[in-house]
Design a protein around this motif. Structure first.
Motif, PDB file in Angstrom:
ATOM      1  N   TYR A  34       8.301  44.227  13.416  1.00  0.00           N
ATOM      2  CA  TYR A  34       9.377  44.439  14.388  1.00  0.00           C
ATOM      3  C   TYR A  34      10.749  44.472  13.717  1.00  0.00           C
ATOM      4  O   TYR A  34      11.651  45.185  14.170  1.00  0.00           O
ATOM      5  N   GLY A  35      10.892  43.684  12.646  1.00  0.00           N
ATOM      6  CA  GLY A  35      12.153  43.683  11.920  1.00  0.00           C
ATOM      7  C   GLY A  35      12.468  45.043  11.328  1.00  0.00           C
ATOM      8  O   GLY A  35      13.641  45.427  11.209  1.00  0.00           O
ATOM      9  N   TRP A  36      11.418  45.781  10.967  1.00  0.00           N
ATOM     10  CA  TRP A  36      11.606  47.117  10.405  1.00  0.00           C
ATOM     11  C   TRP A  36      12.333  48.028  11.391  1.00  0.00           C
ATOM     12  O   TRP A  36      13.247  48.768  11.020  1.00  0.00           O
ATOM     13  N   PHE A  37      11.953  47.963  12.668  1.00  0.00           N
ATOM     14  CA  PHE A  37      12.582  48.822  13.661  1.00  0.00           C
ATOM     15  C   PHE A  37      13.987  48.356  14.022  1.00  0.00           C
ATOM     16  O   PHE A  37      14.858  49.171  14.336  1.00  0.00           O
ATOM     17  N   ILE A  38      14.210  47.048  13.980  1.00  0.00           N
ATOM     18  CA  ILE A  38      15.568  46.547  14.235  1.00  0.00           C
ATOM     19  C   ILE A  38      16.513  47.057  13.148  1.00  0.00           C
ATOM     20  O   ILE A  38      17.571  47.623  13.432  1.00  0.00           O
ATOM     21  N   ALA A  39      16.106  46.841  11.890  1.00  0.00           N
ATOM     22  CA  ALA A  39      16.928  47.328  10.769  1.00  0.00           C
ATOM     23  C   ALA A  39      17.028  48.848  10.796  1.00  0.00           C
ATOM     24  O   ALA A  39      18.092  49.423  10.515  1.00  0.00           O
ATOM     25  N   GLY A  40      15.929  49.514  11.133  1.00  0.00           N
ATOM     26  CA  GLY A  40      15.913  50.973  11.179  1.00  0.00           C
ATOM     27  C   GLY A  40      16.851  51.534  12.231  1.00  0.00           C
ATOM     28  O   GLY A  40      17.571  52.518  11.984  1.00  0.00           O
ATOM     29  N   PHE A  41      16.874  50.911  13.404  1.00  0.00           N
ATOM     30  CA  PHE A  41      17.749  51.380  14.490  1.00  0.00           C
ATOM     31  C   PHE A  41      19.212  51.297  14.076  1.00  0.00           C
ATOM     32  O   PHE A  41      19.977  52.266  14.220  1.00  0.00           O
ATOM     33  N   PHE A  42      19.613  50.155  13.568  1.00  0.00           N
ATOM     34  CA  PHE A  42      21.021  49.986  13.201  1.00  0.00           C
ATOM     35  C   PHE A  42      21.382  50.789  11.941  1.00  0.00           C
ATOM     36  O   PHE A  42      22.532  51.226  11.786  1.00  0.00           O
ATOM     37  N   THR A  43      20.413  50.993  11.072  1.00  0.00           N
ATOM     38  CA  THR A  43      20.657  51.858   9.910  1.00  0.00           C
ATOM     39  C   THR A  43      20.937  53.284  10.369  1.00  0.00           C
ATOM     40  O   THR A  43      21.829  53.961   9.835  1.00  0.00           O
ATOM     41  N   MET A  44      20.210  53.738  11.378  1.00  0.00           N
ATOM     42  CA  MET A  44      20.447  55.076  11.913  1.00  0.00           C
ATOM     43  C   MET A  44      21.837  55.170  12.546  1.00  0.00           C
ATOM     44  O   MET A  44      22.517  56.200  12.424  1.00  0.00           O
ATOM     45  N   ILE A  45      22.278  54.089  13.193  1.00  0.00           N
ATOM     46  CA  ILE A  45      23.625  54.063  13.768  1.00  0.00           C
ATOM     47  C   ILE A  45      24.669  54.233  12.666  1.00  0.00           C
ATOM     48  O   ILE A  45      25.616  55.027  12.783  1.00  0.00           O
ATOM     49  N   VAL A  46      24.502  53.473  11.572  1.00  0.00           N
ATOM     50  CA  VAL A  46      25.414  53.592  10.431  1.00  0.00           C
ATOM     51  C   VAL A  46      25.355  55.013   9.865  1.00  0.00           C
ATOM     52  O   VAL A  46      26.382  55.627   9.562  1.00  0.00           O
TER      53      VAL A  46
ATOM     54  N   TRP B 144      31.791  51.629  16.051  1.00  0.00           N
ATOM     55  CA  TRP B 144      31.998  50.180  16.203  1.00  0.00           C
ATOM     56  C   TRP B 144      30.687  49.404  16.062  1.00  0.00           C
ATOM     57  O   TRP B 144      30.651  48.329  15.449  1.00  0.00           O
ATOM     58  N   VAL B 145      29.608  49.940  16.626  1.00  0.00           N
ATOM     59  CA  VAL B 145      28.299  49.278  16.482  1.00  0.00           C
ATOM     60  C   VAL B 145      27.913  49.219  15.004  1.00  0.00           C
ATOM     61  O   VAL B 145      27.408  48.204  14.511  1.00  0.00           O
ATOM     62  N   ALA B 146      28.167  50.309  14.274  1.00  0.00           N
ATOM     63  CA  ALA B 146      27.847  50.360  12.841  1.00  0.00           C
ATOM     64  C   ALA B 146      28.638  49.296  12.074  1.00  0.00           C
ATOM     65  O   ALA B 146      28.078  48.570  11.238  1.00  0.00           O
ATOM     66  N   VAL B 147      29.939  49.198  12.352  1.00  0.00           N
ATOM     67  CA  VAL B 147      30.783  48.223  11.662  1.00  0.00           C
ATOM     68  C   VAL B 147      30.336  46.801  11.960  1.00  0.00           C
ATOM     69  O   VAL B 147      30.244  45.951  11.057  1.00  0.00           O
ATOM     70  N   LEU B 148      30.028  46.515  13.213  1.00  0.00           N
ATOM     71  CA  LEU B 148      29.598  45.169  13.605  1.00  0.00           C
ATOM     72  C   LEU B 148      28.256  44.811  12.977  1.00  0.00           C
ATOM     73  O   LEU B 148      28.013  43.643  12.610  1.00  0.00           O
ATOM     74  N   TRP B 149      27.361  45.792  12.838  1.00  0.00           N
ATOM     75  CA  TRP B 149      26.066  45.514  12.203  1.00  0.00           C
ATOM     76  C   TRP B 149      26.245  45.161  10.732  1.00  0.00           C
ATOM     77  O   TRP B 149      25.643  44.208  10.242  1.00  0.00           O
ATOM     78  N   VAL B 150      27.095  45.887  10.046  1.00  0.00           N
ATOM     79  CA  VAL B 150      27.346  45.591   8.632  1.00  0.00           C
ATOM     80  C   VAL B 150      27.980  44.203   8.493  1.00  0.00           C
ATOM     81  O   VAL B 150      27.614  43.428   7.603  1.00  0.00           O
TER      82      VAL B 150
END
Length: 523
Positions: free
Chosen positions: A77-89, A462-468
């Motif tokens: 599940y962590g793979w998809f969480i990281a994957g989703f936000f990576t796609m946002i970035v 903004w979502v990308a910046v907050l994730w980083v």
């Protein structure tokens, strides 16, 4: 997400000759001469980023971390969480790349988006985080290949429990140097050859994932249940950490480390046809395909897992290298020997080799562009291109620095981990800086290119910046208790050290002479 008709979006940009390559035209508009050979297709551009992300590399290298902290649940599940936000970035980066398709990439974007007053400083900070992060990525990739070769030799000579040969740290660093040497030689070839190798690397990664995700669980005589793969949360670790949330966060590192390096598509834009459109396509497609392929690889391998403590134990045949032990045991249990598993490790080793090769390519283009603007010591030397339009000196510089960074492993693996921690956090900070300027200082002035996010650009940014910002904090947390010099997470030390050095050099020297990106079209 919007694509302009015929490669434009009706913006205020000046009209260009429609017969000229749009990336070439845009480069001229930005003030740069075409010095590199523009011969890469969108497939080749995608291949470089996909090969650097290389799910076979990242997952194989940090599978131990995923198993130890959270196990199947944290990985699946962590793979998809990281994957989703990576796609946002990636989407935010792709939008900026479409407007500024230059080899400088991130640091050039920061300069253009931060305004005249802040441009030099913003460019300086982004550029140094980017290039040092890239060198750290190459260091970690090629060192992980050297370590895998050590394990392959160990298993081929009898294994940890059968008198196998375990190479010393000096032999491993020798492997690392040899791998970098080969990568530098390959990257000295013309872009036509690099394009061929890049596409071969992409094909190898896709086929490798497909074959291994099916072959390993099929061959294994004992397979994990679906319940284990999708619901087992491993809380057993020797790190003294018991909080499930904390454990899950640490397990995310495997996924986030893997999904890094897609800025290569931006650094290759001056060699890509119609780069204002194909550069963004390279970034987005590399991330998307990697998310799908990586999850398949993770599932396939994890279905062959049945004893996590044993796989992590240094007493097993692979000396504690979890995926190597999974491959080895799968074939040994079925056929009485682990030769097939060793061959499968060879498939992974080739993928890691291609990953390192593409990373050196990306490093050299960043060094070429950064020195073109005078930001590096001896800039005139690193900016030179040879008769084949290859930045040869920048290639060998990148390989040399990556080797020097790996030498820290001889003193302490803790020090080495601190060095390569910049590969994830440092690089993502470089990703976030131009996005931050895009959604703040350039919120109203940004002129999008053919690919843009329309009215959603600010929100996505903004979502990308907050994730980083989030992962920068999370991956700086201690990874073991009680905290001691051998268990301290040196990530904030390494990243903070880079920050202090960059700011200090700016205050003491660079602010007097570095003016940001310098146009050269009239020189």
């Amino acid at each position: 997400m919007v694509w302009g008709k015929d490669g434009t979006n009706g913006s205020t940009r000046s009209d260009v000759d429609s017969s000229m390559d749009t990336g070439h035209s845009r480069l001229h508009e930005l003030g740069y001469k075409q010095e590199l050979k523009r011969d890469l297709s969108v497939l080749s551009n995608f291949a470089f980023s996909f090969s650097i992300i290389s799910v076979l590399t990242g997952i194989t290298t940090l599978y131990n971390t995923g198993l130890k902290f959270g196990g199947p649940v944290a990985m699946t599940y962590g793979w998809f969480i990281a994957g989703f936000f990576t796609m946002i970035v990636g989407l935010s980066m792709a939008e900026i790349c479409s407007s500024y398709p230059t080899s400088g990439g991130l640091y050039y974007w920061s300069a253009k988006l931060s305004g005249n007053e802040w441009a030099p400083f913003a460019s300086w900070m982004t550029g140094w985080f980017n290039i040092v992060g890239q060198w750290a990525v190459t260091t970690s990739i090629d060192f992980s290949l050297a370590q895998l070769l050590q394990v392959i030799i160990l298993l081929s000579t009898g294994g940890n429990n059968g008198g196998g040969y375990l190479a010393s740290k000096y032999v491993v660093i020798g492997f690392h140097g040899g791998i970098l040497l080969i990568h530098a030689i390959i990257n000295s070839l013309s872009i036509t050859w690099l394009s061929f190798f890049g596409q071969l690397a992409a094909i190898w990664n896709v086929l490798g994932v497909f074959v291994l995700m099916i072959l390993i669980p099929t061959v294994a005589t004992e397979r994990a249940s679906a319940d284990f793969v999708f619901s087992h949360f491993n809380t057993e670790n020797d790190a003294g950490i018991h909080s499930k949330l904390y454990i899950f966060v640490l397990g995310l590192l495997m996924s986030q480390y893997t999904l890094t390096g897609y800025d290569a598509s931006a650094h290759m834009t001056e060699e890509t046809k119609h780069a204002d459109k194909n550069g963004p396509k390279g970034i987005i497609s590399a991330i998307g395909v990697s998310i799908i392929a990586g999850w398949g690889y993770l599932l396939g391998i994890t279905f062959a897992v049945n004893n996590i403590p044993y796989l992590l134990s240094t007493d097993n045949d692979a000396g504690g290298y979890a995926i190597a032990e999974v491959f080895y045991l799968a074939f040994k249990s079925r056929y009485g020997n682990g030769v097939g598993g060793i061959i499968c490790l060879g498939v992974v080793a080739v993928a890691i080799f291609f990953c390192g090769m593409s990373s050196v390519t990306s490093n050299s283009r960043m060094a070429y562009a950064f020195s073109r603007d005078g930001a590096m010591p001896l800039s005139s030397l690193w900016h030179k291109v040879n008769k084949q339009e290859v930045p040869l000196n920048a290639v060998w510089l990148s390989a040399f620095i990556s080797f020097c960074m790996a030498l820290t492993s001889l003193g302490s693996l803790v020090a080495f981990q601190a060095m390569v921690s910049i590969a994830t956090i440092g690089l993502y900070i470089a990703y976030a800086l131009p996005i931050f300027f895009r959604v703040t200082l350039a919120r109203k002035s940004f002129v999008p290119g053919p690919f843009n996010l329309g009215r959603y650009g600010i929100l996505v940014g903004w979502v990308a910046v907050l994730w980083v910002a989030t992962i920068t904090v999370l991956f700086s947390l201690p990874v073991a208790y009680p905290i001691a010099k051998d268990t301290l997470n040196y990530t904030p030390v390494a990243v903070g050290g880079l920050f202090i050095l960059s700011v200090s050099s700016w205050i003491l020297s660079a602010r007097h002479w570095f003016k940001g990106p310098i146009t050269n079209i009239d020189t």
